[in-house]
Design a protein around this motif. Structure first.
Motif, PDB file in Angstrom:
ATOM      1  N   LEU A  89      31.558  44.824  41.540  1.00 51.30           N
ATOM      2  CA  LEU A  89      32.894  44.699  40.952  1.00 51.30           C
ATOM      3  C   LEU A  89      33.018  43.448  40.098  1.00 51.30           C
ATOM      4  O   LEU A  89      33.564  43.475  38.987  1.00 51.30           O
ATOM      5  CB  LEU A  89      33.953  44.712  42.057  1.00 51.30           C
ATOM      6  N   GLU A  90      32.535  42.327  40.625  1.00 53.68           N
ATOM      7  CA  GLU A  90      32.654  41.070  39.885  1.00 53.68           C
ATOM      8  C   GLU A  90      31.864  41.139  38.575  1.00 53.68           C
ATOM      9  O   GLU A  90      32.287  40.570  37.557  1.00 53.68           O
ATOM     10  CB  GLU A  90      32.169  39.903  40.740  1.00 53.68           C
ATOM     11  N   ALA A  91      30.715  41.824  38.575  1.00 55.32           N
ATOM     12  CA  ALA A  91      29.944  41.984  37.341  1.00 55.32           C
ATOM     13  C   ALA A  91      30.717  42.786  36.302  1.00 55.32           C
ATOM     14  O   ALA A  91      30.481  42.655  35.090  1.00 55.32           O
ATOM     15  CB  ALA A  91      28.609  42.674  37.646  1.00 55.32           C
ATOM     16  N   ARG A  92      31.662  43.593  36.764  1.00 57.41           N
ATOM     17  CA  ARG A  92      32.512  44.373  35.873  1.00 57.41           C
ATOM     18  C   ARG A  92      33.819  43.643  35.547  1.00 57.41           C
ATOM     19  O   ARG A  92      34.738  44.248  35.021  1.00 57.41           O
ATOM     20  CB  ARG A  92      32.816  45.730  36.509  1.00 57.41           C
ATOM     21  N   ARG A  93      33.881  42.380  35.884  1.00 57.83           N
ATOM     22  CA  ARG A  93      35.053  41.513  35.642  1.00 57.83           C
ATOM     23  C   ARG A  93      36.262  41.941  36.465  1.00 57.83           C
ATOM     24  O   ARG A  93      37.408  41.684  36.086  1.00 57.83           O
ATOM     25  CB  ARG A  93      35.432  41.473  34.147  1.00 57.83           C
ATOM     26  N   ILE A  94      36.025  42.601  37.591  1.00 58.30           N
ATOM     27  CA  ILE A  94      37.103  42.958  38.520  1.00 58.30           C
ATOM     28  C   ILE A  94      37.115  41.913  39.626  1.00 58.30           C
ATOM     29  O   ILE A  94      36.176  41.815  40.422  1.00 58.30           O
ATOM     30  CB  ILE A  94      36.899  44.368  39.112  1.00 58.30           C
ATOM     31  N   GLY A  95      38.164  41.116  39.662  1.00 58.41           N
ATOM     32  CA  GLY A  95      38.262  40.042  40.645  1.00 58.41           C
ATOM     33  C   GLY A  95      38.544  40.580  42.035  1.00 58.41           C
ATOM     34  O   GLY A  95      39.314  41.533  42.219  1.00 58.41           O
ATOM     35  N   THR A  96      37.898  39.973  43.025  1.00 62.60           N
ATOM     36  CA  THR A  96      38.098  40.374  44.421  1.00 62.60           C
ATOM     37  C   THR A  96      38.387  39.143  45.267  1.00 62.60           C
ATOM     38  O   THR A  96      38.047  38.019  44.900  1.00 62.60           O
ATOM     39  CB  THR A  96      36.841  41.066  44.984  1.00 62.60           C
ATOM     40  N   ARG A  97      39.004  39.379  46.392  1.00 56.42           N
ATOM     41  CA  ARG A  97      39.237  38.329  47.385  1.00 56.42           C
ATOM     42  C   ARG A  97      39.020  38.934  48.767  1.00 56.42           C
ATOM     43  O   ARG A  97      39.330  40.107  48.989  1.00 56.42           O
ATOM     44  CB  ARG A  97      40.671  37.764  47.304  1.00 56.42           C
ATOM     45  N   GLN A  98      38.485  38.135  49.674  1.00 57.81           N
ATOM     46  CA  GLN A  98      38.402  38.583  51.052  1.00 57.81           C
ATOM     47  C   GLN A  98      39.738  38.313  51.747  1.00 57.81           C
ATOM     48  O   GLN A  98      40.601  37.632  51.189  1.00 57.81           O
ATOM     49  CB  GLN A  98      37.218  37.899  51.735  1.00 57.81           C
ATOM     50  N   LEU A  99      39.913  38.876  52.927  1.00 59.12           N
ATOM     51  CA  LEU A  99      41.196  38.733  53.593  1.00 59.12           C
ATOM     52  C   LEU A  99      41.287  37.310  54.145  1.00 59.12           C
ATOM     53  O   LEU A  99      41.190  37.061  55.342  1.00 59.12           O
ATOM     54  CB  LEU A  99      41.396  39.791  54.695  1.00 59.12           C
ATOM     55  N   PHE A 100      41.417  36.391  53.179  1.00 63.80           N
ATOM     56  CA  PHE A 100      41.537  34.953  53.420  1.00 63.80           C
ATOM     57  C   PHE A 100      40.404  34.458  54.316  1.00 63.80           C
ATOM     58  O   PHE A 100      39.245  34.616  53.959  1.00 63.80           O
ATOM     59  CB  PHE A 100      42.932  34.622  53.940  1.00 63.80           C
ATOM     60  N   GLY A 101      40.711  33.908  55.467  1.00 62.40           N
ATOM     61  CA  GLY A 101      39.662  33.331  56.296  1.00 62.40           C
ATOM     62  C   GLY A 101      38.997  34.305  57.246  1.00 62.40           C
ATOM     63  O   GLY A 101      38.104  33.902  57.995  1.00 62.40           O
ATOM     64  N   GLY A 102      39.417  35.588  57.234  1.00 62.32           N
ATOM     65  CA  GLY A 102      38.897  36.489  58.252  1.00 62.32           C
ATOM     66  C   GLY A 102      39.237  35.928  59.623  1.00 62.32           C
ATOM     67  O   GLY A 102      40.340  35.431  59.864  1.00 62.32           O
ATOM     68  N   ASN A 103      38.287  35.981  60.544  1.00 59.98           N
ATOM     69  CA  ASN A 103      38.496  35.438  61.895  1.00 59.98           C
ATOM     70  C   ASN A 103      38.401  33.915  61.828  1.00 59.98           C
ATOM     71  O   ASN A 103      37.315  33.336  61.746  1.00 59.98           O
ATOM     72  CB  ASN A 103      37.444  36.001  62.848  1.00 59.98           C
ATOM     73  N   LEU A 104      39.534  33.255  61.882  1.00 61.41           N
ATOM     74  CA  LEU A 104      39.578  31.799  61.699  1.00 61.41           C
ATOM     75  C   LEU A 104      38.847  31.045  62.796  1.00 61.41           C
ATOM     76  O   LEU A 104      38.393  29.914  62.579  1.00 61.41           O
ATOM     77  CB  LEU A 104      41.034  31.327  61.615  1.00 61.41           C
ATOM     78  N   THR A 105      38.711  31.634  63.965  1.00 62.31           N
ATOM     79  CA  THR A 105      38.039  30.917  65.053  1.00 62.31           C
ATOM     80  C   THR A 105      36.564  30.698  64.745  1.00 62.31           C
ATOM     81  O   THR A 105      35.904  29.895  65.429  1.00 62.31           O
ATOM     82  CB  THR A 105      38.167  31.676  66.391  1.00 62.31           C
TER      83      THR A 105
ATOM     84  N   SER B  13      35.999  43.656  55.091  1.00 66.60           N
ATOM     85  CA  SER B  13      37.236  43.830  54.315  1.00 66.60           C
ATOM     86  C   SER B  13      37.272  42.944  53.069  1.00 66.60           C
ATOM     87  O   SER B  13      36.687  41.868  53.034  1.00 66.60           O
ATOM     88  CB  SER B  13      38.459  43.532  55.190  1.00 66.60           C
ATOM     89  N   PHE B  14      38.007  43.417  52.057  1.00 73.00           N
ATOM     90  CA  PHE B  14      38.291  42.649  50.845  1.00 73.00           C
ATOM     91  C   PHE B  14      39.526  43.256  50.203  1.00 73.00           C
ATOM     92  O   PHE B  14      40.012  44.304  50.624  1.00 73.00           O
ATOM     93  CB  PHE B  14      37.097  42.674  49.884  1.00 73.00           C
ATOM     94  N   TRP B  15      40.060  42.561  49.186  1.00 70.72           N
ATOM     95  CA  TRP B  15      41.191  43.162  48.489  1.00 70.72           C
ATOM     96  C   TRP B  15      41.098  42.959  46.990  1.00 70.72           C
ATOM     97  O   TRP B  15      40.408  42.059  46.508  1.00 70.72           O
ATOM     98  CB  TRP B  15      42.533  42.687  49.031  1.00 70.72           C
ATOM     99  N   ILE B  16      41.787  43.857  46.270  1.00 62.52           N
ATOM    100  CA  ILE B  16      41.873  43.798  44.815  1.00 62.52           C
ATOM    101  C   ILE B  16      43.341  43.719  44.417  1.00 62.52           C
ATOM    102  O   ILE B  16      44.235  43.929  45.230  1.00 62.52           O
ATOM    103  CB  ILE B  16      41.175  45.020  44.167  1.00 62.52           C
ATOM    104  N   GLY B  17      43.571  43.405  43.155  1.00 67.31           N
ATOM    105  CA  GLY B  17      44.913  43.028  42.736  1.00 67.31           C
ATOM    106  C   GLY B  17      45.874  44.166  42.485  1.00 67.31           C
ATOM    107  O   GLY B  17      45.479  45.259  42.048  1.00 67.31           O
ATOM    108  N   VAL B  18      47.148  43.871  42.738  1.00 62.14           N
ATOM    109  CA  VAL B  18      48.245  44.779  42.394  1.00 62.14           C
ATOM    110  C   VAL B  18      49.374  44.013  41.700  1.00 62.14           C
ATOM    111  O   VAL B  18      50.431  44.577  41.453  1.00 62.14           O
ATOM    112  CB  VAL B  18      48.806  45.493  43.645  1.00 62.14           C
ATOM    113  N   TYR B  19      49.154  42.744  41.387  1.00 60.32           N
ATOM    114  CA  TYR B  19      50.248  41.911  40.871  1.00 60.32           C
ATOM    115  C   TYR B  19      50.757  42.461  39.537  1.00 60.32           C
ATOM    116  O   TYR B  19      50.095  43.308  38.906  1.00 60.32           O
ATOM    117  CB  TYR B  19      49.784  40.454  40.770  1.00 60.32           C
ATOM    118  N   PRO B  20      51.929  42.048  39.060  1.00 68.76           N
ATOM    119  CA  PRO B  20      52.538  42.679  37.887  1.00 68.76           C
ATOM    120  C   PRO B  20      51.716  42.591  36.606  1.00 68.76           C
ATOM    121  O   PRO B  20      51.977  43.355  35.668  1.00 68.76           O
ATOM    122  CB  PRO B  20      53.866  41.913  37.736  1.00 68.76           C
ATOM    123  N   GLY B  21      50.726  41.694  36.545  1.00 73.93           N
ATOM    124  CA  GLY B  21      49.873  41.623  35.366  1.00 73.93           C
ATOM    125  C   GLY B  21      48.845  42.733  35.286  1.00 73.93           C
ATOM    126  O   GLY B  21      48.157  42.879  34.265  1.00 73.93           O
TER     127      GLY B  21
END
Length: 462
Positions: free
Chosen positions: A365-381, A407-415
């Motif tokens: 995805l990143e090679a296709r310029r699609i930004g991704t994020r993981q679900l923040f810290g995952g298991n914080l412990t 898990s990971f997530w992709i954008g839905v923001y208004p842009g």
């Protein structure tokens, strides 16, 4: 007050914005598809310049207007503007340590129930105030902690619950409020990712004893930096204000000297009668105030909250429908029953039995310029920051470990435009239907065991 010259200048600012705004055609694989970001228009630019022309460099009239307007939007009595959402969480938790709360005040060693999977600023204030986080697991699909997990985690030293609405999806607020009331627990509602969401028709941010919001560019509206603590109880609101403003006892606005009309008539602590109330301190507080420049931008953005929320819902729904035939690869997300989320992102969890490695998919995805994020810290412990900290785990954290590896997530923001959303859908299908060498099939049970042993990667969503 802006005069005629100022008005002419603001019109030039708006013209500058229109002329400099670039409406580039979306080119798949070339134009970045960001996971989040601010959407700013000419009104936002003009609002910042107007505040600058007035030289409003500290908190002032724009800050007060924003606090009143935001409190109305989320259905709370008072809102207190601060410099970030992280500071809002710190201030909300710290305010519950006030001696003015008498027997209900939080003290070092008290336990606060929170979710193991999330962003650290929901957890850090607990530790920073000498308390013990009690980590509970979340549910795959909604990614929120269930009420029954909270109830099972309550122990003799449990005094509060501090939870976030994950990626804009409301937790079961009515049920959790009921538990808090029955067990005499404080509830801090981290609403940073969910401003504009509702649960059973009621805005998130209106359920807890205190709630917090963030106005970082990734969030639903932005001030660049900024946050808010909302509270309905007048006594608690006064404590929040005091602790935000150095801990002082005085409630005069900046530049005011004697709103109470007895500035030199108080006797507090062991100070002499008449010691200046402006310099009398009733809490060990902070300075977490924001500026009018931030608030001016926030007011302009707040006008667009409903429009932004509609775009987030529309983008999420389009992605969800476009990926409906990919349940062989993904566990698709679900809104909490009776909720209407203003989504922060579209979270996808890779099924272990698919044999797909998350790293391979994210690199694709990143090679296709699609930004991704993981679900923040995952298991914080599992992060080094908490390795030597005292905490308690109630039950197992199987799902939090799963999130950390799958898990990971992709954008839905208004842009995000429709062509961008279509490109994300097409790319995910292409990955699934491409060379079979992308998959290393192993028994599902073994992958599950590996998922509990391999440390996850922390990736903060901006």
């Amino acid at each position: 007050m802006i005069d005629e010259k100022g008005s002419l200048l603001l019109e030039q600012v708006r013209k500058y914005h229109r002329e400099s705004e670039v409406f580039a055609t979306f080119t798949p694989g070339v134009t970045p598809v960001l996971p989040s970001g601010a959407v700013l228009d000419e009104n936002d630019r003009a609002a910042l310049v107007e505040a600058a022309l007035d030289m409003r460099i500290a908190a002032g009239k724009s800050a007060r207007r924003f606090e009143s307007a935001f409190a109305r939007v989320i259905g709370s009595g008072r809102a207190h503007l601060v410099n970030s959402g992280s500071s809002a969480n710190l201030l909300a938790l710290a305010s519950l340590t006030s001696p003015q709360l008498e027997e209900r005040r939080l003290r070092p060693g008290d336990e606060v129930i929170t979710a193991a999977a999330g962003f650290p600023t929901t957890v850090n204030p607990i530790l920073q105030n000498g308390m013990v986080p009690v980590f509970i697991d979340v549910e795959i699909g909604t990614y929120n902690a269930a009420p029954e997990r909270i109830e099972a985690a309550i122990g003799p030293r449990t005094r509060a619950i501090m939870l976030a609405h994950t990626l804009g999806n409301p937790f079961e607020a009515d049920e959790i409020v009921r538990i808090a009331r029955e067990r005499d627990l404080w509830l801090i509602e981290d609403n940073c990712d969910a401003v504009g969401s509702t649960y059973r028709g009621r805005p998130t941010g209106s359920f807890g004893d205190l709630s917090t919001a963030s106005f970082y560019p990734a969030h639903h509206i932005t001030m660049g930096e900024g946050g808010c603590v909302a509270v309905a109880n007048p006594k608690l609101a006064r404590i929040v204000e005091s602790m935000r403003d150095w801990g002082r006892d005085c409630w005069c606005e900046p530049g005011e000297d004697n709103r109470c009309l007895k500035r030199f008539d108080y006797q507090l602590g062991s100070l002499p009668l008449g010691y200046d109330h402006k310099y009398t301190f009733s809490h060990v507080g902070y300075n977490l105030k924001s500026t009018d420049l931030q608030a001016a931008l926030g007011l302009s953005q707040l006008d667009k909250l409903e429009e932004f929320g509609a775009a987030r819902r529309r983008n999420w729904r389009h992605l969800r429908e476009g990926l409906a035939d990919m349940e062989d690869l993904f566990i698709l997300p679900s809104p909490t029953p009776d909720s209407d989320p203003s989504w922060f992102g579209m979270v996808l969890s890779i099924r272990p039995e698919s044999g797909v490695q998350r790293r391979d998919l994210l690199n694709f995805l990143e090679a296709r310029r699609i930004g991704t994020r993981q679900l923040f810290g995952g298991n914080l412990t599992r992060h080094p920051a908490y390795g030597d900290r005292v905490f308690r785990v109630a039950g197992d954290l199987t799902n939090s470990d799963f999130i950390t590896t799958q898990s990971f997530w992709i954008g839905v923001y208004p842009g995000i435009t429709r062509p961008m959303a279509d490109y994300m859908i097409e790319s995910l299908h292409e990955f699934r239907d491409g060379p079979r060498s992308r998959r290393t099939r192993v028994p599902a049970a073994r992958v599950g065991a590996d998922a509990r042993q391999v440390a996850g990667t922390s990736h903060q969503g901006t």
